[in-house]
Each structure stands twice: as C-alpha cells, then as structure tokens.
Design an enzyme around this catalytic site. Structure first.
Site, PDB file in Angstrom:
ATOM      1  N   HIS A  45      -6.513   4.843  -5.021  1.00  0.00           N
ATOM      2  CA  HIS A  45      -6.956   5.384  -6.301  1.00  0.00           C
ATOM      3  C   HIS A  45      -6.283   6.703  -6.654  1.00  0.00           C
ATOM      4  O   HIS A  45      -6.523   7.228  -7.755  1.00  0.00           O
ATOM      5  CB  HIS A  45      -8.469   5.576  -6.299  1.00  0.00           C
ATOM      6  N   GLN A 143     -12.809  -1.398   4.948  1.00  0.00           N
ATOM      7  CA  GLN A 143     -13.853  -1.079   3.971  1.00  0.00           C
ATOM      8  C   GLN A 143     -14.775  -2.264   3.736  1.00  0.00           C
ATOM      9  O   GLN A 143     -14.324  -3.387   3.474  1.00  0.00           O
ATOM     10  CB  GLN A 143     -13.228  -0.630   2.649  1.00  0.00           C
ATOM     11  N   GLU A 145     -17.315  -3.263   1.098  1.00  0.00           N
ATOM     12  CA  GLU A 145     -17.668  -2.794  -0.244  1.00  0.00           C
ATOM     13  C   GLU A 145     -17.956  -3.929  -1.223  1.00  0.00           C
ATOM     14  O   GLU A 145     -17.906  -3.727  -2.434  1.00  0.00           O
ATOM     15  CB  GLU A 145     -16.565  -1.883  -0.794  1.00  0.00           C
ATOM     16  N   ASP A 171     -18.738   0.503  -5.094  1.00  0.00           N
ATOM     17  CA  ASP A 171     -18.310  -0.885  -5.279  1.00  0.00           C
ATOM     18  C   ASP A 171     -19.315  -1.863  -4.677  1.00  0.00           C
ATOM     19  O   ASP A 171     -19.527  -2.948  -5.215  1.00  0.00           O
ATOM     20  CB  ASP A 171     -16.939  -1.103  -4.644  1.00  0.00           C
TER      21      ASP A 171
END
Length: 247
Positions: A45, A143, A145, A171
């Site tokens: 990101h 992750q 999520e 998320d």
C-alpha cells in the site's frame, strides 16, 4: 547475524514495530532510531520501489531495529527481491489457504528449506557470509485478513516455514461483513490467536496506535505494529495545531 525481533517473538516476547508507507528512506532511518523492534516497509500500500526500499533497509540496519517488508502480493519474485535488498522479515498479504502459505514459505528460504534463488545479494551491508545465515534469520509472517483465511487458519499456520501471522483487522472485518470490534470480528481474531497457540507460531496484528497495541499484546498477540508514518505525521500536525489554537 541474529534477527533480534524474531528471537524475541520465538521466545514468547512481543516485538513492536511501525509501518512505513511514504517511501522515504530517511524517515525509515529516523524510525529505526526511535526504539522500535522492527520497521516494516509496505510495498503493498506504500509508495516504495526497489531502489527506495534498498536504501530504507540499509538505513534501518544502521540502528537497532530489524528491517522488514510487506510484499505487494504472494509472489515468488516479489518475496525474493525484498529479501535480496535486505529485508529480514517478510509479511505476505492475502494468504487464504495452506497451499498459498506453502508458496510463500518456498519463496522465502534457500534450498533445501525452500526454492529462493541465490545471487550476489544487494544487501552488501550484511557482509559476504549472508547466504550462510539468511534462512535462520528470516521471519516469515502470512496475513490472515479474509473470512476464508480465518476459517482454515490452523491449516495455514501449520505449514512448515511459516513463523507467524499478521492479522489485517480492517480487511478481515470487511470480508466477514461485520463492524470492526464487533463480537464476530473479535471472535475471528481470537480464532487466529488460538490457532497460533496450537501450532506454536507467532500471532500478530496491525493496530493504529499505542493504546490498541497494548490491548492486543495483553490479549496475547506478539508481532504488533503500533502506528504508521502517515498517521504519526497527521496526528502530530493536528496536535500541534490544537495546542496553538488553545494557546
């Protein structure tokens, strides 16, 4: 070479870090000198490219913090490029199955433990013996999520080569279709934490501030990011203006 943050985590202690999105190697060096256990360069990101990430990893290594990176996706070459530049921890986003976790683990370590491609490392600040200790030093977190990942989290965390996880709470809430902090959201986080306990892996999570980080550490999560660079600048700016207005 010892990854001090990994050592803390595997011994059962928390390690607290900061997420960097703004793409500034200078800011990475400042963050590393502040006392965080690790500094996480966010390819997914953030405004990072390979050149700025390389400079950031070197700047972080001048301090006491451990350089880590979140790759932009679960990709063999993306993971390898971050490692070649000096990341000693890798966070892989959106890992939803055990097969996807195995792919991340394969990419993160040299044979015979994985399939990472060996070449002259750009992480020259580590010295010529890098290849002899890299497999032991690298910390790999996947992750969790999505609702799918939370459902099969124990299978994911049982994959050889996966050291821990980093829950993406926002998320996860969106995937579950629930509000942040709701009972269903908290139950999913606890499910991940329990799976990490059963598989002897490190539970982690993103948090936006120190208060949230403290609460998650007290809950039992250990690989915790307590803030990010953009948030610190925004909050610090607002606080400065508040003080000026109140003066």
């Amino acid at each position: 070479m010892i990854n001090a943050a990994k050592q803390r985590l595997l011994s059962g202690e928390p390690a607290v870090g900061i997420v960097l999105e703004l793409g500034s190697p200078t800011l990475a060096g400042i963050a590393a000198g502040a006392g965080f256990d690790f500094v996480l360069v966010d390819y997914q990101h953030g405004a990072w490219d390979d050149a700025s990430a390389l400079a950031a990893f070197r700047a972080i290594s001048l301090g006491q913090a451990v350089p880590m990176a979140r790759t932009y996706q679960n990709d063999f070459y993306a993971i390898g490029r971050a490692l070649d530049r000096g990341a000693l921890g890798i966070v892989v986003p959106m890992v939803n199955t055990a097969d996807e976790a195995r792919a991340a683990a394969f990419a993160a370590r040299y044979p015979p433990l994985g399939g990472r491609s060996f070449a002259g490392s750009l992480a020259v600040h580590y010295g010529p013996d890098y290849g002899t200790w890299a497999n032991d030093a690298v910390f790999l977190a996947v992750q969790i999520e999505t609702a799918q990942a939370a459902e099969c989290v124990e299978e994911i965390m049982a994959v050889d080569g996966v050291d821990g996880c980093w829950i993406g709470p926002m998320d996860l809430a969106r995937s579950l279709g629930v509000a942040m902090g709701s009972p269903a959201h908290e139950a999913a986080i606890q499910r991940v934490l329990d799976a990490c306990h059963r598989t002897a892996t490190v539970p982690g999570i993103y948090t936006p501030d120190a208060a949230a980080a403290r609460r998650r550490i007290e809950q039992g999560l250990r690989f915790v990011t307590a803030t990010d660079d953009a948030g610190l600048i925004a909050n610090g700016s607002r606080e400065t203006l508040r003080q000026l207005a109140g003066g």
